[in-house]
Design an enzyme around this catalytic site. Structure first.
Site, PDB file in Angstrom:
ATOM      1  N   GLY A  33       1.062  -0.784  -0.349  1.00 36.80           N
ATOM      2  CA  GLY A  33       0.066   0.143   0.180  1.00 36.80           C
ATOM      3  C   GLY A  33       0.837   1.801  -0.222  1.00 36.80           C
ATOM      4  N   ALA A  34       0.459   2.191  -0.768  1.00 39.61           N
ATOM      5  CA  ALA A  34       1.885   3.646  -0.720  1.00 39.61           C
ATOM      6  C   ALA A  34       2.157   4.288   0.260  1.00 39.61           C
ATOM      7  CB  ALA A  34       0.995   4.213  -1.779  1.00 39.61           C
ATOM      8  N   TYR A 103      -6.359  -5.886  -9.659  1.00 38.08           N
ATOM      9  CA  TYR A 103      -6.962  -5.376  -8.213  1.00 38.08           C
ATOM     10  C   TYR A 103      -8.238  -6.097  -7.876  1.00 38.08           C
ATOM     11  CZ  TYR A 103      -3.329  -2.393  -7.692  1.00 38.08           C
ATOM     12  OH  TYR A 103      -1.680  -1.033  -7.945  1.00 38.08           O
ATOM     13  N   TYR A 104      -8.788  -5.891  -6.856  1.00 38.94           N
ATOM     14  CA  TYR A 104      -9.721  -6.527  -6.213  1.00 38.94           C
ATOM     15  C   TYR A 104     -10.049  -6.069  -4.899  1.00 38.94           C
ATOM     16  CZ  TYR A 104      -9.327 -10.632  -9.629  1.00 38.94           C
ATOM     17  OH  TYR A 104      -9.571 -11.453 -11.147  1.00 38.94           O
ATOM     18  N   GLY A 229      16.781  10.682 -12.090  1.00 34.61           N
ATOM     19  CA  GLY A 229      16.803  11.178 -10.592  1.00 34.61           C
ATOM     20  C   GLY A 229      16.093  11.961 -10.227  1.00 34.61           C
ATOM     21  N   ALA A 255       9.313   1.619  -6.277  1.00 38.16           N
ATOM     22  CA  ALA A 255      10.012   2.641  -5.742  1.00 38.16           C
ATOM     23  C   ALA A 255       9.861   4.079  -5.654  1.00 38.16           C
ATOM     24  CB  ALA A 255      10.825   2.965  -7.730  1.00 38.16           C
ATOM     25  N   ASP A 257       7.340   5.312  -3.822  1.00 37.35           N
ATOM     26  CA  ASP A 257       7.407   5.423  -2.070  1.00 37.35           C
ATOM     27  C   ASP A 257       8.418   5.274  -1.230  1.00 37.35           C
ATOM     28  OD1 ASP A 257       4.532   4.683  -2.540  1.00 37.35           O
ATOM     29  OD2 ASP A 257       4.387   2.898  -2.443  1.00 37.35           O
ATOM     30  N   ASP A 293       6.855  -4.983  -2.610  1.00 38.87           N
ATOM     31  CA  ASP A 293       6.754  -3.060  -2.537  1.00 38.87           C
ATOM     32  C   ASP A 293       7.566  -2.494  -0.856  1.00 38.87           C
ATOM     33  OD1 ASP A 293       4.804  -3.458  -3.769  1.00 38.87           O
ATOM     34  OD2 ASP A 293       3.633  -2.180  -2.971  1.00 38.87           O
TER      35      ASP A 293
END
Length: 317
Positions: A33-34, A103-104, A229, A255, A257, A293
């Site tokens: 999750g972000a 996604y669900y 960058g 990445a 996050d 993640d």
């Protein structure tokens, strides 16, 4: 509290082999999750972060809560919803560098977050409020919840950090553009990717696009440019910060996050903006070297070793 964030975290199922999921019978279950990624990244760097959300009162919800709590995040503001399920998603690795995500999450517990879930006193105790463009896309109530959190932050002089984190499948392009620009205008620091900036304002150089955000009211804009960058623009400074090179990309998801966590960590540690962006670039690179993640999010000593040993590449303007 150093940073408070809010949003949806789901259980991620990843096939153990490459190719379409129809040919897979074994999956690993991870957490993704972000917003919680950012909180975990900060906690591993020695900061204190809190996460606000709703989870289903089910085994997946309990798994997420236990995992995030185990990473040192304050989970006191999590609500376990008896009437909705925790969201899930699946990620396929079709070929090297080619991923597909399903996604669900429709009507998930997190999509039922509402303004009353956010306590003013919890926001007021933080130094930064971190929000993304994913949460307001989940439902109208989630949109109002984000606005409420920002209102509390502004009232108590808590700096608002906004990552557009565009998810096109969650809403129409017109609504996404309108809401993301609105939220960017309320933020002190905006962290867009170059593609997100072009979605909002049209084509242009990083400098031109950053000025568009700056004119909306943000005091600092940090434009993510992938391996190249980042470019930053603030009231009193601007410039490019080179990306790190010479590593193998295993999984690019997360990445951005990691970048957000790095920038916030640098600011919390009292670094100048340029140095904070450099830290963001480093963590963004490190995240891509591990599957999942949060698996690549480093602790402080490993981060500093990486930054010392790795070579930064040139930014092409």
């Amino acid at each position: 509290m150093d940073v408070v964030t809010l949003g949806e975290t789901m259980v991620l199922f990843a096939p153990e082999n490459s190719g379409p999921m129809r040919y897979t019978d074994r999956f690993s279950a991870r957490i993704a999750g972000a917003e919680s990624n950012v909180a975990i990244g900060l906690a591993r760097l020695g900061h204190y972060a809190g996460w606000i959300s709703r989870l289903g009162n089910d085994e997946f919800g309990k798994k997420i809560r236990a995992f995030i709590r185990g990473e040192g995040i304050d989970t006191s503001q999590i609500i376990l919803d008896e009437t909705a399920d925790t969201g899930l998603f699946f990620k396929e690795k079709l070929a090297p560098g080619e991923w597909r995500v399903k996604y669900y999450r429709k009507d998930s517990a997190a999509s039922r977050m509402k303004p009353g879930d956010v306590k003013e006193s919890y926001i007021s105790d933080a130094r930064f409020l971190h929000v993304t463009g994913i949460t307001p896309a989940l439902s109208d109530d989630c949109y109002e919840t984000v606005l409420t959190a920002i209102e509390y932050a502004k009232k108590h002089h808590v700096k608002v950090v906004f990552d557009p984190n565009l998810r096109r499948k969650l809403w129409s392009e017109d609504k996404a553009r309108k809401v993301l620009i609105e939220l960017a205008s309320k933020a002190d620091i905006v962290l867009p990717g170059i593609d997100e900036a072009e979605f909002l304002f049209g084509s242009g150089s990083p400098e031109e696009l950053a000025r568009q955000f700056h004119e909306q009211g943000s005091s600092a804009v940090i434009m993510k440019l992938g391996k190249k960058g980042a470019y930053y623009l603030a009231n009193d400074s601007e410039g490019y910060v080179e990306g790190f090179k010479g590593w193998e990309v295993v999984d690019p998801v997360g990445a951005g996050d990691g970048f957000s966590a790095g920038v916030l960590s640098g600011l919390l540690d009292g670094l100048e903006l340029r140095e904070s962006v450099q830290r963001g670039n480093a963590i963004g690179a490190m995240v891509t070297m591990a599957a999942g993640d949060v698996e690549g999010l480093p602790e402080k000593d490993r981060l500093l070793d990486f930054m010392h040993n790795q070579v930064q590449g040139d930014v092409k303007r």
